[in-house]
Motif scaffolding. Structure first.
Motif, PDB file in Angstrom:
ATOM      1  N   ARG A   9      50.903  13.043  56.685  1.00 34.13           N
ATOM      2  CA  ARG A   9      50.547  13.375  58.061  1.00 34.13           C
ATOM      3  C   ARG A   9      51.062  14.753  58.431  1.00 34.13           C
ATOM      4  O   ARG A   9      50.364  15.536  59.075  1.00 34.13           O
ATOM      5  CB  ARG A   9      51.088  12.320  59.026  1.00 34.13           C
ATOM      6  N   ARG A  13      49.026  17.959  59.617  1.00 34.61           N
ATOM      7  CA  ARG A  13      49.333  18.629  60.881  1.00 34.61           C
ATOM      8  C   ARG A  13      49.517  20.131  60.665  1.00 34.61           C
ATOM      9  O   ARG A  13      48.990  20.951  61.427  1.00 34.61           O
ATOM     10  CB  ARG A  13      50.598  18.035  61.502  1.00 34.61           C
ATOM     11  N   ASP A 109      44.328  14.470  69.874  1.00 35.64           N
ATOM     12  CA  ASP A 109      44.784  15.219  68.705  1.00 35.64           C
ATOM     13  C   ASP A 109      46.309  15.193  68.660  1.00 35.64           C
ATOM     14  O   ASP A 109      46.965  15.092  69.709  1.00 35.64           O
ATOM     15  CB  ASP A 109      44.286  16.663  68.763  1.00 35.64           C
ATOM     16  N   MET A 110      46.859  15.282  67.452  1.00 39.14           N
ATOM     17  CA  MET A 110      48.322  15.254  67.307  1.00 39.14           C
ATOM     18  C   MET A 110      48.912  16.647  67.171  1.00 39.14           C
ATOM     19  O   MET A 110      50.132  16.799  67.102  1.00 39.14           O
ATOM     20  CB  MET A 110      48.708  14.423  66.080  1.00 39.14           C
ATOM     21  N   THR A 136      48.184  10.073  68.049  1.00 40.73           N
ATOM     22  CA  THR A 136      47.550   9.885  66.754  1.00 40.73           C
ATOM     23  C   THR A 136      46.384   8.911  66.881  1.00 40.73           C
ATOM     24  O   THR A 136      46.323   8.084  67.800  1.00 40.73           O
ATOM     25  CB  THR A 136      48.532   9.327  65.713  1.00 40.73           C
ATOM     26  N   SER A 159      43.507   9.847  57.699  1.00 40.00           N
ATOM     27  CA  SER A 159      44.523   8.875  58.107  1.00 40.00           C
ATOM     28  C   SER A 159      45.070   8.127  56.898  1.00 40.00           C
ATOM     29  O   SER A 159      44.349   7.791  55.963  1.00 40.00           O
ATOM     30  CB  SER A 159      43.929   7.874  59.099  1.00 40.00           C
ATOM     31  N   ALA A 283      53.158  11.558  68.619  1.00 42.78           N
ATOM     32  CA  ALA A 283      52.767  10.607  67.582  1.00 42.78           C
ATOM     33  C   ALA A 283      53.920   9.720  67.168  1.00 42.78           C
ATOM     34  O   ALA A 283      53.783   8.507  67.039  1.00 42.78           O
ATOM     35  CB  ALA A 283      52.231  11.368  66.368  1.00 42.78           C
ATOM     36  N   GLN A 287      54.386   5.127  66.940  1.00 42.68           N
ATOM     37  CA  GLN A 287      54.300   4.385  65.698  1.00 42.68           C
ATOM     38  C   GLN A 287      55.184   3.162  65.710  1.00 42.68           C
ATOM     39  O   GLN A 287      56.291   3.191  66.235  1.00 42.68           O
ATOM     40  CB  GLN A 287      54.695   5.294  64.524  1.00 42.68           C
TER      41      GLN A 287
END
Length: 288
Positions: A9, A13, A109-110, A136, A159, A283, A287
């Motif tokens: 990730r 990014r 968007d992250m 995310t 992802s 993000a 999680q």
């Protein structure tokens, strides 16, 4: 496995942050922004000239997708649309025009740099029925049953938790809502290792699902009426594809909890600030 997913990730990014910076810095040059992709299997070449000409050059230059989801989502006046992985905002801006002033387009968007670019592009385009959210695609910062349509452009393959992405798309859709995305999909004959041989993860190749895996994932989330139609080849055995699916009108709560509702956020207005701002938790805060 969690550490590997976090690393991937962060790699994604950084790649897209760099792409946003490249476009932003290019905008200050004498000749305007330079395209960040030159391969005609990805990027702005997949949009009609009329659509590109109606948008800021920076939005077009930041396009990194593998299709044009707004052209296949059959958007209608007054609808609410969510773009998963909205980047520089090209699909959000096109969606906002299609749904009109009584509709709304959300971009998720992250990447801080992409969100800043998208906000600037919306201001330049004079589009006001948009809102950009930070977060995310595996944990969408919107309540259940918020939008009529979910779109995405070559992002789901990036992802590392695609079941969560499908579950979240199902959750935020209203009953009867539609999914219309463009993504890279692999032939069923290709193993994950063979897909990785054809391109890396951030290049939208290594992380792609096969046709069967994509269909199975959508079905597990609760979607029906699934159609996966390849449009053009992006690598040997790898295709850009249009994916359509529907959330049943009488959708029941799935075992995976795809219809969960955040008790602290029953209405969109309770979670989101006015148009033209970036909202939503970071993000890492969303999680499990």
């Amino acid at each position: 496995m969690r550490e590997q997913s976090t690393d991937l990730r962060e790699t994604v990014r950084r790649r897209y942050a760099a792409a946003a910076v490249k476009v932003t810095e290019g905008g200050a040059a004498c000749c305007g922004p330079q395209p960040v992709e030159i391969d005609d299997t990805f990027g702005s070449a997949l949009y009609a000239a009329g659509e590109r000409d109606a948008l800021p050059a920076e939005a077009v230059a930041a396009s990194l997708g593998c299709g044009n989801p707004t052209a296949v989502a059959e958007l209608r006046e007054g609808e609410r649309v969510l773009d998963l992985g909205s980047g520089g905002g090209i699909d959000v801006l096109l969606s906002a025009r299609r749904v009109g002033p009584t509709g709304k387009a959300y971009g998720l968007d992250m990447t801080e740099e992409m969100l800043a670019l998208a906000l600037a592009n919306a201001a330049k385009a004079g589009v006001t029925n948009v809102e950009f959210l930070k977060g995310t695609i595996e944990a969408v910062p919107l309540p259940a049953h918020t939008v009529d349509v979910v779109i995405s452009n070559c992002v789901i393959n990036l992802s590392t938790d695609k079941p969560a992405v499908f579950a979240e798309a199902f959750r935020v859709l209203k009953p009867g809502g539609r999914l219309g995305v463009c993504d890279v999909v692999a032939d069923d004959t290709l193993t994950p290792a063979q897909r990785a041989e054809r391109g890396d993860h951030v290049g939208c190749i290594a992380g792609a699902l096969s046709f069967t895996e994509y269909r199975t994932g959508l079905e597990a989330a609760g979607f029906t009426g699934i159609e996966i139609t390849p449009t053009h080849q992006v690598a040997d055995g790898m295709h850009s594809a249009v994916v359509r699916a529907t959330k049943p009108v009488a959708a029941a709560t799935s075992a995976a909890g795809s219809d969960r509702t955040d008790d602290t956020c029953q209405e969109v207005s309770a979670c989101c600030t006015p148009t033209g701002t970036v909202t939503g938790p970071a993000a890492e805060d969303r999680q499990p």
